[in-house]
Design a protein around this motif. Sequence first.
Motif, mmCIF file in Angstrom:
data_model
loop_
_atom_site.group_PDB
_atom_site.id
_atom_site.type_symbol
_atom_site.label_atom_id
_atom_site.label_comp_id
_atom_site.label_asym_id
_atom_site.label_seq_id
_atom_site.Cartn_x
_atom_site.Cartn_y
_atom_site.Cartn_z
ATOM 1 N N GLY A 1 19.606 -3.023 122.331
ATOM 2 C CA GLY A 1 20.936 -2.586 122.560
ATOM 3 C C GLY A 1 22.019 -3.301 123.391
ATOM 4 O O GLY A 1 22.991 -3.696 123.040
ATOM 5 N N TYR A 2 21.418 -3.904 124.273
ATOM 6 C CA TYR A 2 22.213 -4.945 125.335
ATOM 7 C C TYR A 2 22.351 -6.433 124.826
ATOM 8 O O TYR A 2 23.249 -7.138 125.342
ATOM 9 C CB TYR A 2 21.501 -5.151 126.646
ATOM 10 N N ARG A 3 21.878 -6.465 123.510
ATOM 11 C CA ARG A 3 22.064 -7.850 122.759
ATOM 12 C C ARG A 3 23.111 -7.796 121.787
ATOM 13 O O ARG A 3 23.265 -8.831 121.167
ATOM 14 C CB ARG A 3 20.761 -8.390 122.715
ATOM 15 N N GLN A 4 23.373 -6.590 121.290
ATOM 16 C CA GLN A 4 24.250 -6.554 120.060
ATOM 17 C C GLN A 4 25.762 -5.858 120.269
ATOM 18 O O GLN A 4 25.871 -4.891 120.583
ATOM 19 C CB GLN A 4 23.465 -5.448 119.171
ATOM 20 N N HIS B 1 27.673 -2.216 119.324
ATOM 21 C CA HIS B 1 27.600 -0.971 119.904
ATOM 22 C C HIS B 1 28.605 -0.859 121.096
ATOM 23 O O HIS B 1 28.682 0.448 121.558
ATOM 24 C CB HIS B 1 26.344 -0.706 120.554
ATOM 25 N N TRP B 2 29.409 -1.941 121.568
ATOM 26 C CA TRP B 2 29.968 -1.927 122.522
ATOM 27 C C TRP B 2 31.565 -1.947 122.553
ATOM 28 O O TRP B 2 31.812 -2.622 121.500
ATOM 29 C CB TRP B 2 29.700 -3.052 123.538
ATOM 30 N N LEU B 3 32.262 -1.235 123.462
ATOM 31 C CA LEU B 3 33.606 -1.517 123.889
ATOM 32 C C LEU B 3 33.918 -2.919 123.970
ATOM 33 O O LEU B 3 33.004 -3.611 124.536
ATOM 34 C CB LEU B 3 34.184 -0.775 124.792
ATOM 35 N N SER B 4 34.768 -3.386 123.477
ATOM 36 C CA SER B 4 35.156 -5.011 123.628
ATOM 37 C C SER B 4 35.066 -5.375 125.374
ATOM 38 O O SER B 4 34.439 -6.180 125.777
ATOM 39 C CB SER B 4 36.643 -5.363 123.400
ATOM 40 N N ASP B 5 35.509 -4.520 126.133
ATOM 41 C CA ASP B 5 35.568 -4.748 127.722
ATOM 42 C C ASP B 5 34.357 -4.705 128.151
ATOM 43 O O ASP B 5 33.727 -5.242 128.826
ATOM 44 C CB ASP B 5 36.427 -3.694 128.436
ATOM 45 N N GLY B 6 33.452 -3.814 127.398
ATOM 46 C CA GLY B 6 31.918 -3.466 128.054
ATOM 47 C C GLY B 6 31.167 -4.457 127.368
ATOM 48 O O GLY B 6 30.364 -4.910 128.217
ATOM 49 N N GLN C 1 25.191 -10.275 132.718
ATOM 50 C CA GLN C 1 23.935 -10.532 132.421
ATOM 51 C C GLN C 1 23.282 -9.023 132.479
ATOM 52 O O GLN C 1 22.048 -9.112 132.702
ATOM 53 C CB GLN C 1 23.248 -11.500 133.053
ATOM 54 N N ILE C 2 23.665 -7.911 131.869
ATOM 55 C CA ILE C 2 23.412 -6.467 132.305
ATOM 56 C C ILE C 2 22.404 -6.380 131.023
ATOM 57 O O ILE C 2 22.485 -6.804 130.082
ATOM 58 C CB ILE C 2 24.491 -5.561 132.117
ATOM 59 N N GLN C 3 20.991 -5.767 131.487
ATOM 60 C CA GLN C 3 19.782 -5.660 130.846
ATOM 61 C C GLN C 3 19.378 -4.617 130.815
ATOM 62 O O GLN C 3 18.464 -4.014 130.074
ATOM 63 C CB GLN C 3 18.780 -6.708 130.863
#
Lengths: 388, 388, 388, 388
Positions: free
Chosen positions: C229-232, C235-240, C248-250
Amino acid sequence: MIAEQTLTEQYLRVRTHSEAICRGLETEDYVVQPIVDSSPPKWHLGHTTWFWETFILVPNLPGYRIFHDDFSFVFNSYYESVGKRVLRTDRGNLSRPTVAAIYAYRAYVDEQMGRFLDTSDISSELLALIQLGLNHEQQHQELLITDIKYILGHNPLFPAIEIPLHVHEHIAGRENIRINEGVYPIGYAGTGFCFDNELNPHNVYLNDTLLAGNLVTNGDYMAFIDAGGYRQFRHWLSDGWAWVKANQIQAPLYWHQIDGQWWHYTFDGLQPVAADEPVCHISHYEADAYARWRGQRLPTEFEWEAAASQCNWGQRWEWTNSAYLPYPGFITAEGAVGEYNGKFMSGQMVLRGASVATPDGHSRLTYRNFFQPDKRWQFTGIRLAMSV
Amino acid sequence: MIAEQTLTEQYLRVRTHSEAICRGLETEDYVVQPIVDSSPPKWHLGHTTWFWETFILVPNLPGYRIFHDDFSFVFNSYYESVGKRVLRTDRGNLSRPTVAAIYAYRAYVDEQMGRFLDTSDISSELLALIQLGLNHEQQHQELLITDIKYILGHNPLFPAIEIPLHVHEHIAGRENIRINEGVYPIGYAGTGFCFDNELNPHNVYLNDTLLAGNLVTNGDYMAFIDAGGYRQFRHWLSDGWAWVKANQIQAPLYWHQIDGQWWHYTFDGLQPVAADEPVCHISHYEADAYARWRGQRLPTEFEWEAAASQCNWGQRWEWTNSAYLPYPGFITAEGAVGEYNGKFMSGQMVLRGASVATPDGHSRLTYRNFFQPDKRWQFTGIRLAMSV
Amino acid sequence: MIAEQTLTEQYLRVRTHSEAICRGLETEDYVVQPIVDSSPPKWHLGHTTWFWETFILVPNLPGYRIFHDDFSFVFNSYYESVGKRVLRTDRGNLSRPTVAAIYAYRAYVDEQMGRFLDTSDISSELLALIQLGLNHEQQHQELLITDIKYILGHNPLFPAIEIPLHVHEHIAGRENIRINEGVYPIGYAGTGFCFDNELNPHNVYLNDTLLAGNLVTNGDYMAFIDAGGYRQFRHWLSDGWAWVKANQIQAPLYWHQIDGQWWHYTFDGLQPVAADEPVCHISHYEADAYARWRGQRLPTEFEWEAAASQCNWGQRWEWTNSAYLPYPGFITAEGAVGEYNGKFMSGQMVLRGASVATPDGHSRLTYRNFFQPDKRWQFTGIRLAMSV
Amino acid sequence: MIAEQTLTEQYLRVRTHSEAICRGLETEDYVVQPIVDSSPPKWHLGHTTWFWETFILVPNLPGYRIFHDDFSFVFNSYYESVGKRVLRTDRGNLSRPTVAAIYAYRAYVDEQMGRFLDTSDISSELLALIQLGLNHEQQHQELLITDIKYILGHNPLFPAIEIPLHVHEHIAGRENIRINEGVYPIGYAGTGFCFDNELNPHNVYLNDTLLAGNLVTNGDYMAFIDAGGYRQFRHWLSDGWAWVKANQIQAPLYWHQIDGQWWHYTFDGLQPVAADEPVCHISHYEADAYARWRGQRLPTEFEWEAAASQCNWGQRWEWTNSAYLPYPGFITAEGAVGEYNGKFMSGQMVLRGASVATPDGHSRLTYRNFFQPDKRWQFTGIRLAMSV
């Protein structure tokens, strides 16, 4: 002393060369500024012209009309005495004046300068200023080449372009140069032109030293990379190691590893790195780290000057381990011209020699080039030294 | 060679002095780190202890048990060889280990060191390392004082505190010191302790120079401020002028103008600036600008050393115009101790002398202190020089 | 309306609780500020006291003498109306006033407040202000807990500490909550205390929606991590996504992977992550990305409020997908108190519910908490929603 | 449903208009990028072309050969699905591809698109994608105009240039628009093209509100400036006040005070500000502060849409006080096109209406434009609202 009748010729030869360097550029190439260290090529062409207008024509040519009111604002570089300047970081945001307008500016100033040089009685003081202007423009000629290389070398299309360079044949196998302990004369003691930073001539005391006869080659430097030189802090100055980590430096500027082979951007486009050519586009930090890894060191600028006549020089600016500081008796000139060199004597390291991009006749054995230790977009290389 | 029986005494005297400096602190004062240049006092107390544990006890005292597993991580400063360190900017975020835990760490290590020094056969190599440790702790004693001053001097309550300083009587009216052109010996040539950066002893060639007999006073410096010195770029190095503008510098550190009068923070709280005392807490940029404004310059570190025996020194670290670079034949030691000095030889300027915060017996005529040219939280001052 | 005789008791109960939270701290723990979002615990204790002194005692208690002239400067937070404040980033640099001085400040103000509350005729306007003060201090109680957790959870020693939390038993297996399309009342319509941002009560129109009966658990969230999830980015908002890459949030804040197992810092020190507990310390960006990965979404604050009475709430602040904006008819109060909420209605997202760190009786079904979408040092969690 | 035979015409009309906007540019104007929010005009021309090549021709036209291998890398904007993109901050550093090469790219793609549209059987799914492409190019047409204005308006020569704008006559004196409390339909419910962010159509509940019939004028706004609006924090959102101070904002973008008169840059060069025209180039922060100063507020996007048919709109994008968030039932499309809108639903505010730079037929009553609250290089203005 140069005879006055040749001054016009000398002027025009220098001015023409600036334009010759740009002959292969597209209009777009004149405009951009990818790093703050560089300037857009059109800015160099305008700024060097502004120098002639501001320091020669305006004060000396009666009735001279400046070409455009706003150009002084746009083309001042760092002469705080001469009014508000465009912040260096903004230069790449200026689409106007256009390249065509700048060439018109050059033509106008050249015509006026021609008229002025042909008809005026040039005092020795003014002659000195004109010679400074010629040397100033030559310095920008080298910057033009290095900035164009940066612009095109950071473009994903890696375009090839015709640029006049002084590539010398590289002769390997030269013997080391020995300097014997004693007192040596340093600085410019002749009667021709020199920059103020080459004065006063003075003595220094040197110790027994060996200088390498050859510059470090790409092949030599690849061995440093292969040995993990960029990953081992112990070779590096503290500031250098911080620079390596912050910028993830892994090779000289313009080098790319493709399928295990090193390629580098040149004016012929992307080319394989030739192992037997002198390494180029490295920072002082890299030069220093390489030297330590070899168990050697960089020469001081004084060792370099003492040995200069025996160096095969002219291919790379050679990093020394001397900080750029005033010579004994150095005097800052009055007025804007006094801002030329002295105020930069902080935080920079001296380079000696000349490079493939240095205009003919511009450098000297006593010439002191200088950049911050992280800069590497100039044509910089390494000569090793060791105390013996 | 110091007799082994006195080494324990010497060790304890140095260690005790570190704690004496902190005697007046509140627990909270030990914790904070207002600028990245400084460290929290408790960190200094821990780090100097870590040095003894890591470099003396662990490798040399059989059966030694380290005090706490995590302290190595917390108290390493910049020795990249010795594992991951806490980033310097994070030191002020660490509430633990507590001050009490660090004093316990000190007591434990001191006890073990006492046992070790009393009972061991100390090789000359180990003795050199112990002397380095003592000098290292003395350097941190000066940093403790300057960092405490920064912490309290930037607190809106401007608290007074008892700190041991070596304030010398300031004697005005000393004559200028003349250096005659010729060859001078430089560097440490004795048999006692010196730092590696004072080696090798070697010759330099100096020109006729006058050094001021007195340091520049607060009164002298106020004249520079009053004359608009901080508002006129022409006195400043280019980097210095950028620093003045970016940080809106208008006076030495700790100076406040209140109702037209200059006050400064001292360990006695906010006090009027005394016109006849040597100016303090100025950057190299300011020292250089002041000297230019006076039409003079800063001495080189070699001129300073040649004249050192005639200076009344010990009040201020005196900025020189020499970059911090290796002497001829300088060799970086193997291992972590080799990171002590050599890797910092980039981007810093040499200061000579000593200050009111320098521990007794720590400095030497050949001692080379060094900081970046913008730093001014040390007790720094100005001695003028001029070529004649 | 609360009877006046109990107001003193109410005041003292709130004030005492602030100190009870800090009972396990070392003096050093009170001082530091590891991120700009947090404040040093001693600052919270001082600032809440300053609120009573500035807004109640100074204007209402005749003859009241302020405790210390400089405390107003030190302990103002963001009330621009009340004079120059200490920049938030500087709070962690202030060793003084000491912790002891701040406790003395609290005792002094509490004594004066007791005297004032016991003897004065409290107008309904003043009563409202006192109730605001109590709620203000309760908000800082939650911040005290989250800031202490940040301080200790970022210390390499991971110290354990006694902190009063309201841990509720987590009941899994609750049924989804259905909201039927229609008009729903939103906002506080009672007669007790509420914040201005809960006003005016008004209608909103909602569509058919299902809200999850249970919060997302650590086990659920580990599946997201394991699935990359943290590498794709998708799933994320652009700012997120920019936030994930820049930092480097994991994993959630306080999580550490050790030998393939997830551990997290808690007030009991480093502990294994329990799969069946609600996930905590995640940003809005993470909550949103998790929901998308599950093919669902976050509820709006209006959906949450419509379903609130059926939620088992009180364990985590629940991120909604509503921006923090004024309700219809929202009015900013005059003076400094008007700076309490309204000026923050930009760039923040609403959280609903309460957390283990929220003081008893502080929250309400209509309570609107709010933070920037990257913040995660609060006790934040996820409830999923889906349109049906 | 648009008849297939007219699709080619529609395509060519849109494509031609992009080039018409640039007709007055010098080659240099196409290259620069003075702020990261903007893009070089040549990049817009290339990127819109890349959209057609990547999303229509490559997947749908058998045998299509892409124009240049590297253009995909250079002209991708933010579609993370479609490979590595040039960092937005680097766009202004790319001198190549040249403007001429980009026009050749356009001609090539237009020719292929013409061939494709004329001869293919266009599925309704593909038709939707083509309509998205047309609307996408129209959005870039507006950005082209605003970016050109930024480039020329920040050039010290303030050049005039011919740019096609839809300037409407400004009619003052319109009556306020009243919205009565109740349920209103929101979102696009038609059968033509709309962006995904306009879906689903749904109900909202609105309260009694008055919307101003006229936009705030330059004269109105000057009164705010004259009253010290930019110097009083109490009118501002907290983030807005930080923005004012950090950027020293004192007037709308492009305004310059010369000898006490307000001038602003327009495509006719520097011109006096006309008091009776709608204020332009202001941030959400400024719009919000102005409204507070007037004791009013900005409308929500729902209030705006409910009243839209009565607005004289089309001169300025009107800032609302609604955050840009998904409508009920909003679904992100699969694949790269799904990155079009949804991922930007964080940290931005909605603007409604259209501006003098919006292409004919591009906007709708349900159209949702969005920007961060500090942005002001778009043609943005203010309509006031108040709860009644």
